[in-house]
Design an enzyme around this catalytic site. Structure first.
Site, PDB file in Angstrom:
ATOM      1  N   ASP A 164      71.002 -41.427  98.700  1.00 22.76           N
ATOM      2  CA  ASP A 164      70.802 -40.199  99.477  1.00 22.76           C
ATOM      3  C   ASP A 164      71.635 -40.140 100.763  1.00 22.76           C
ATOM      4  OD1 ASP A 164      69.159 -38.917  97.677  1.00 22.76           O
ATOM      5  OD2 ASP A 164      67.285 -39.554  98.625  1.00 22.76           O
ATOM      6  N   PHE A 166      65.969 -42.079  99.397  1.00 28.10           N
ATOM      7  CA  PHE A 166      66.186 -43.447  98.928  1.00 28.10           C
ATOM      8  C   PHE A 166      67.537 -43.506  98.231  1.00 28.10           C
ATOM      9  CE2 PHE A 166      65.557 -43.033  94.292  1.00 28.10           C
ATOM     10  CZ  PHE A 166      65.033 -41.752  94.231  1.00 28.10           C
ATOM     11  N   ASP A 222      65.931 -41.216  83.420  1.00 31.12           N
ATOM     12  CA  ASP A 222      67.061 -42.045  83.801  1.00 31.12           C
ATOM     13  C   ASP A 222      67.971 -41.166  84.641  1.00 31.12           C
ATOM     14  OD1 ASP A 222      68.311 -44.588  83.749  1.00 31.12           O
ATOM     15  OD2 ASP A 222      69.874 -43.744  82.488  1.00 31.12           O
ATOM     16  N   SER A 223      68.475 -41.738  85.712  1.00 29.21           N
ATOM     17  CA  SER A 223      69.283 -40.922  86.604  1.00 29.21           C
ATOM     18  C   SER A 223      70.425 -41.740  87.149  1.00 29.21           C
ATOM     19  CB  SER A 223      68.428 -40.364  87.735  1.00 29.21           C
ATOM     20  OG  SER A 223      67.652 -41.376  88.323  1.00 29.21           O
ATOM     21  N   HIS A 230      68.714 -33.228  91.400  1.00 26.74           N
ATOM     22  CA  HIS A 230      68.773 -33.428  89.952  1.00 26.74           C
ATOM     23  C   HIS A 230      67.359 -33.639  89.401  1.00 26.74           C
ATOM     24  CE1 HIS A 230      68.811 -37.100  92.168  1.00 26.74           C
ATOM     25  NE2 HIS A 230      68.732 -37.882  91.109  1.00 26.74           N
TER      26      HIS A 230
HETATM   27  P1  IMP Z   1      67.212 -45.266  87.615  1.00 25.94           P
HETATM   28  O1  IMP Z   1      67.074 -43.879  87.112  1.00 25.94           O
HETATM   29  O2  IMP Z   1      65.914 -45.807  88.120  1.00 25.94           O
HETATM   30  O3  IMP Z   1      67.928 -46.170  86.658  1.00 25.94           O
HETATM   31  O4  IMP Z   1      68.073 -45.147  88.942  1.00 25.94           O
HETATM   32  C1  IMP Z   1      69.464 -45.092  88.925  1.00 25.94           C
HETATM   33  C2  IMP Z   1      70.083 -45.250  90.285  1.00 25.94           C
HETATM   34  O5  IMP Z   1      70.283 -43.959  90.848  1.00 25.94           O
HETATM   35  C3  IMP Z   1      69.332 -46.062  91.345  1.00 25.94           C
HETATM   36  O6  IMP Z   1      70.271 -46.807  92.092  1.00 25.94           O
HETATM   37  C4  IMP Z   1      68.720 -45.026  92.237  1.00 25.94           C
HETATM   38  O7  IMP Z   1      68.605 -45.488  93.564  1.00 25.94           O
HETATM   39  C5  IMP Z   1      69.744 -43.919  92.149  1.00 25.94           C
HETATM   40  N1  IMP Z   1      69.052 -42.649  92.301  1.00 25.94           N
HETATM   41  C6  IMP Z   1      68.293 -42.023  91.383  1.00 25.94           C
HETATM   42  N2  IMP Z   1      67.788 -40.893  91.897  1.00 25.94           N
HETATM   43  C7  IMP Z   1      68.232 -40.816  93.172  1.00 25.94           C
HETATM   44  C8  IMP Z   1      68.039 -39.876  94.207  1.00 25.94           C
HETATM   45  O8  IMP Z   1      67.292 -38.887  94.094  1.00 25.94           O
HETATM   46  N3  IMP Z   1      68.673 -40.120  95.363  1.00 25.94           N
HETATM   47  C9  IMP Z   1      69.481 -41.199  95.555  1.00 25.94           C
HETATM   48  N4  IMP Z   1      69.673 -42.123  94.632  1.00 25.94           N
HETATM   49  C10 IMP Z   1      69.059 -41.934  93.436  1.00 25.94           C
END
Ligand code: IMP
Length: 202
Positions: free
Chosen positions: A159, A156, A74-75, A182
């Site tokens: 970014d 994506f 999760d990010s 990250h």
């Molecule tokens: P999830 O981890 O799939 O829930 O993503 C969470 C949100 O963070 C989404 O809107 C992703 O587009 C954004 N996100 C996660 N990792 C990245 C990244 O490496 N670059 C840009 N956006 C990110």
């Protein structure tokens, strides 16, 4: 001596994340399999209050459904001037089905005229061994800042509006992003744990 290969289910529907993980785990004796490969079409719940809770929730759910070693992540983005928002709501910041562009445009609107642009990306990966249900989490963080306008074509999500040392992640080639990001930082920790696990079992 031949090191046994291990299958690892990468519990994400995001093709971008899968490609990043394939690059990041490229030198390990691991075969990444996808949710589609194991025939899972349902989505795990994701309603935790923290990245750790969400990553664990997803990893447990997909490990139970598949019986495979499972990695879920999760990010999200934490912006200092917004008290850590959007945080766990990063994906649906501009609404439940918002596109990447809608999400970062909303962020730029919220940040218009704000002097403190500091922010960080956070990624928590949860790794589950289905035989013991034991779970471990690994956190990677990438400090940076929110730009005034989108720049760059790579990557994506957010970014184009997240910069480190004056260049956005979308202005950096994939390998350069991996070294800073990250997800790259969390993946290095996961790779080390998998390597030591594989060495113990050979
Ligand atoms: P999830 O981890 O799939 O829930 O993503 C969470 C949100 O963070 C989404 O809107 C992703 O587009 C954004 N996100 C996660 N990792 C990245 C990244 O490496 N670059 C840009 N956006 C990110």
């Amino acid at each position: 001596m031949t090191v046994p290969r291990r299958r690892l289910l990468v519990a994400t529907g995001s093709a971008h994340k899968l490609i990043e993980l394939q690059r990041l785990f490229g030198d390990l004796p691991i075969d990444l399999v996808t949710l589609r490969d194991v025939g899972i079409t349902d989505e795990a719940p994701e309603d935790g209050a923290t990245f750790e809770e969400n990553a664990l929730q997803k990893a447990h759910w997909y490990a139970r459904a598949s019986g495979e070693w499972t990695l879920a992540d999760d990010s999200g983005l934490e912006v200092a001037a917004l008290d850590g928002a959007p945080g766990v709501y990063t994906r649906r910041y501009a609404g439940p089905n918002a596109s990447d562009t809608e999400n970062y445009e909303k962020l730029l609107t919220e940040m218009a005229g704000v002097a403190d642009r500091s922010a960080r990306f956070v990624c928590v990966m949860a790794l589950i061994d289905p035989s013991s249900s034991s779970a471990r989490t690994f956190r990677g963080e990438c400090p940076g800042a929110i730009t005034d306008a989108p720049r760059g074509e790579f990557g994506f999500g957010y970014d184009p509006v997240f910069e480190v040392d004056g260049r956005t992640m979308a202005e950096r080639a994939p390998a350069e992003k991996d070294a800073l990001s990250h997800r790259g930082r969390a993946a290095v920790l996961v790779a080390a744990a998998l390597r030591s696990e594989l060495e113990q079992t050979r």
